[in-house]
Design a protein around this motif. Structure first.
Motif, PDB file in Angstrom:
ATOM      1  N   TRP A 331      -1.627 -10.799  -3.564  1.00 20.36           N
ATOM      2  CA  TRP A 331      -1.737 -10.125  -2.274  1.00 20.36           C
ATOM      3  C   TRP A 331      -0.844  -8.904  -2.161  1.00 20.36           C
ATOM      4  O   TRP A 331      -0.665  -8.363  -1.083  1.00 20.36           O
ATOM      5  CB  TRP A 331      -1.452 -11.111  -1.127  1.00 20.36           C
ATOM      6  N   GLY A 332      -0.282  -8.461  -3.293  1.00 14.25           N
ATOM      7  CA  GLY A 332       0.537  -7.263  -3.279  1.00 14.25           C
ATOM      8  C   GLY A 332      -0.189  -6.071  -3.870  1.00 14.25           C
ATOM      9  O   GLY A 332      -1.398  -6.082  -4.091  1.00 14.25           O
ATOM     10  N   CYS A 333       0.562  -5.006  -4.135  1.00 11.30           N
ATOM     11  CA  CYS A 333       0.021  -3.778  -4.714  1.00 11.30           C
ATOM     12  C   CYS A 333       0.950  -3.296  -5.822  1.00 11.30           C
ATOM     13  O   CYS A 333       1.413  -2.150  -5.816  1.00 11.30           O
ATOM     14  CB  CYS A 333      -0.136  -2.693  -3.647  1.00 11.30           C
ATOM     15  N   ASN A 334       1.233  -4.168  -6.770  1.00 12.98           N
ATOM     16  CA  ASN A 334       2.155  -3.831  -7.851  1.00 12.98           C
ATOM     17  C   ASN A 334       1.447  -2.960  -8.886  1.00 12.98           C
ATOM     18  O   ASN A 334       0.726  -3.441  -9.754  1.00 12.98           O
ATOM     19  CB  ASN A 334       2.690  -5.102  -8.513  1.00 12.98           C
ATOM     20  N   VAL A 353      -5.232  -3.386  -9.796  1.00 14.42           N
ATOM     21  CA  VAL A 353      -4.994  -3.984  -8.484  1.00 14.42           C
ATOM     22  C   VAL A 353      -5.845  -3.325  -7.405  1.00 14.42           C
ATOM     23  O   VAL A 353      -6.023  -3.886  -6.318  1.00 14.42           O
ATOM     24  CB  VAL A 353      -3.503  -3.904  -8.100  1.00 14.42           C
ATOM     25  N   GLU A 354      -6.386  -2.138  -7.687  1.00 12.47           N
ATOM     26  CA  GLU A 354      -7.228  -1.477  -6.689  1.00 12.47           C
ATOM     27  C   GLU A 354      -8.661  -2.001  -6.677  1.00 12.47           C
ATOM     28  O   GLU A 354      -9.482  -1.567  -5.863  1.00 12.47           O
ATOM     29  CB  GLU A 354      -7.223   0.043  -6.884  1.00 12.47           C
ATOM     30  N   TYR A 359      -7.232 -10.357  -5.831  1.00 12.95           N
ATOM     31  CA  TYR A 359      -6.563 -10.825  -4.630  1.00 12.95           C
ATOM     32  C   TYR A 359      -5.375  -9.904  -4.391  1.00 12.95           C
ATOM     33  O   TYR A 359      -4.224 -10.289  -4.529  1.00 12.95           O
ATOM     34  CB  TYR A 359      -6.044 -12.247  -4.796  1.00 12.95           C
ATOM     35  N   SER A 360      -5.631  -8.672  -4.086  1.00  7.72           N
ATOM     36  CA  SER A 360      -4.593  -7.707  -3.758  1.00  7.72           C
ATOM     37  C   SER A 360      -4.741  -7.330  -2.296  1.00  7.72           C
ATOM     38  O   SER A 360      -5.736  -7.642  -1.645  1.00  7.72           O
ATOM     39  CB  SER A 360      -4.689  -6.476  -4.659  1.00  7.72           C
ATOM     40  N   SER A 361      -3.750  -6.649  -1.765  1.00  7.29           N
ATOM     41  CA  SER A 361      -3.812  -6.242  -0.373  1.00  7.29           C
ATOM     42  C   SER A 361      -4.972  -5.270  -0.153  1.00  7.29           C
ATOM     43  O   SER A 361      -5.246  -4.403  -0.996  1.00  7.29           O
ATOM     44  CB  SER A 361      -2.500  -5.572   0.034  1.00  7.29           C
TER      45      SER A 361
END
Length: 475
Positions: A331-334, A353-354, A359-361
């Motif tokens: 749930w982050g954007c690392n 992550v994009e 399961y990213s923000s």
């Protein structure tokens, strides 16, 4: 090239479960307290395998067939046709906060369309290393203009219900762990899919071969023996494409009890939804309240898996241009994460992550890849062949506004009459900022805009050989 022979799973997105107050804590179900909440697709696969002989082998074959279709396609993306899917949103509510306003549905549809057409506001945030891989899927979604009986519709149904919790009511206490697990395996999915049955408190699907059905309701589980806790297990889930000639009837029979489409928890719909996730789920509001959950679920509905393959670096999502990942993004954007050594066009790419299937923000989700686009379009062509209308973009791109289409009166009060427009044209209604407010098919001589606020708008009409964009004023 990635391994494309892994098992096809039932695509269900379990977002978060809960803290120690909930009955499912410690029962091999994900918890919000865990470092990495996981997906329930494998659990359902195990359940189907226990009920149906040869289920896993058959799902392997289906995935292999889909992969071969995509591998063998020689896509000329510049000349791809537009695929337009009619959508019906079924709002099922036991109180007014669940009865989402039309404006929330329209906002969600706008977010969905912009994502699939790569017109989303944060598309520019895709990292340069991925720019050669991301794609406009050329898939669009329109609110259905006709119901299954041929009557005019706005593409939204509203159904009051006596069912307060479509996750069900758990009849066990904390000492009955075996009973709770058996209940999860036997009842949880059934309870959720009551949304899709009128006789069970929901509403029946419109023909799933010709409509994308999206049900919205309260997906929580009520737990009276856990201090009346309202447990959230799913905020969205989707059924996979199953119309495949190699599936024997006995293999798919149990799954067809689940009506084809997407289920959404009402709080997770749209970016302008006035509802928020309550305690202890308030941490969901930042990553989830962007209207991106439905994008993810429709991706599942059209054949995509999670980008990390629901496993470690050795497990794949069947898409050649999505980097392997050891897990989801939590749930982050690392943007610094690169959890697996990969080789895509000779490059070891970082975790994407994009991607909408992570399961990213929602704040950092902005892309589908070309491979994902190919898979979804192949599913529409082979496994959901009656769902999308094909419209030639090549013929539209070179057209100027057609001068023979006339709208009157203009300004108008409630009904806008349109003369010389072709039956079956798609219409899009925009405000002055360019935001899509409504869309559908033009099937008569007029469109009822009585529910529209007074103001100035642009209406666009599209068909294979006409494209018209006109300013209109509602009094």
């Amino acid at each position: 090239m990635k391994n494309l022979t892994t098992t096809l799973t039932i695509f269900l997105w379990i977002q978060f479960v809960l803290f120690s107050q909930g009955a499912l804590q410690g029962l091999n179900m994900p918890s919000i307290a865990d470092e990495f909440p996981s997906c329930g697709s494998q659990k359902l696969m195990q359940q189907m395998s226990s009920e149906t002989f040869n289920f896993m082998e058959q799902s392997n074959q289906v995935m292999q067939d889909l992969s071969l279709i995509v591998q063998n396609q020689q896509n000329d993306r510049a000349n791809e046709n537009l695929l337009v899917i009619p959508v019906v949103f079924h709002v099922v509510y036991s109180n007014e906060e669940e009865n989402l306003a039309d404006s929330v549905i329209h906002n969600q549809l706008d977010i969905l369309n912009k994502a699939f057409r790569r017109q989303n506001e944060n598309a520019s945030q895709t990292r340069p290393v991925f720019l050669d891989l991301v794609a406009d899927t050329k898939i669009e979604f329109v609110l259905a203009a006709q119901d299954p009986n041929g009557a005019a519709t706005d593409g939204i149904t509203r159904t009051p219900t006596d069912v307060s919790y479509f996750g069900g009511v758990l009849p066990y206490d904390g000492s009955q762990t075996d009973e709770i697990m058996a209940w999860v395996n036997d009842s949880l999915y059934y309870n959720m899919f009551r949304l899709t049955k009128t006789e069970l408190g929901g509403i029946d699907a419109w023909d799933p071969n010709t409509y994308l059905n999206i049900w919205i309701g309260d997906l929580r589980i009520f737990q009276p023996m856990f201090n009346n806790f309202e447990e959230l297990v799913f905020i969205g889930l989707a059924t996979p494409p199953l119309d495949h000639p190699n599936w024997p009837e006995d293999a798919v029979g149990p799954i067809y009890n689940f009506e084809q489409g997407v289920l959404m928890h009402y709080v997770a719909v749209g970016a302008n939804n006035p509802n928020s996730f309550p305690n202890p789920y308030q941490n969901l509001n930042n990553p989830v309240k962007h209207g991106k959950v439905l994008i993810h679920e429709v991706g599942h509905y059209l054949g995509l898996r999670h980008i990390w393959g629901d496993g470690d670096c050795s497990v794949d999502d069947f898409i050649w241009d999505t980097p392997n990942a050891a897990n989801h993004s939590g749930w982050g954007c690392n943007l610094n994460a690169n959890t697996c050594v990969d080789d895509i066009n000779g490059v070891d790419l970082p975790n994407m992550v994009e991607n909408y299937m992570d399961y990213s923000s929602g704040s950092c989700q902005n892309s589908f890849t070309k491979g994902q686009s190919d898979m979804m379009r192949a599913v529409l062509g082979f496994l959901r062949p009656s769902l999308a209308e094909v419209i030639s973009l090549a013929s539209l791109d070179n057209l100027n506004a057609s001068e023979d289409v006339v709208v009157f009166p203009n300004p108008f009060q409630n009904t806008l009459h349109i003369e010389n427009a072709q039956q079956g044209m798609i219409y899009n209604l925009y405000d002055l900022t360019g935001q899509l407010l409504l869309n559908g098919k033009f099937l008569g001589n007029s469109i009822d805009f009585s529910h529209l606020a007074s103001g100035t708008y642009f209406i666009e009409l599209l068909s294979v050989n006409k494209q018209t964009r006109l300013k209109i004023v509602k009094l």
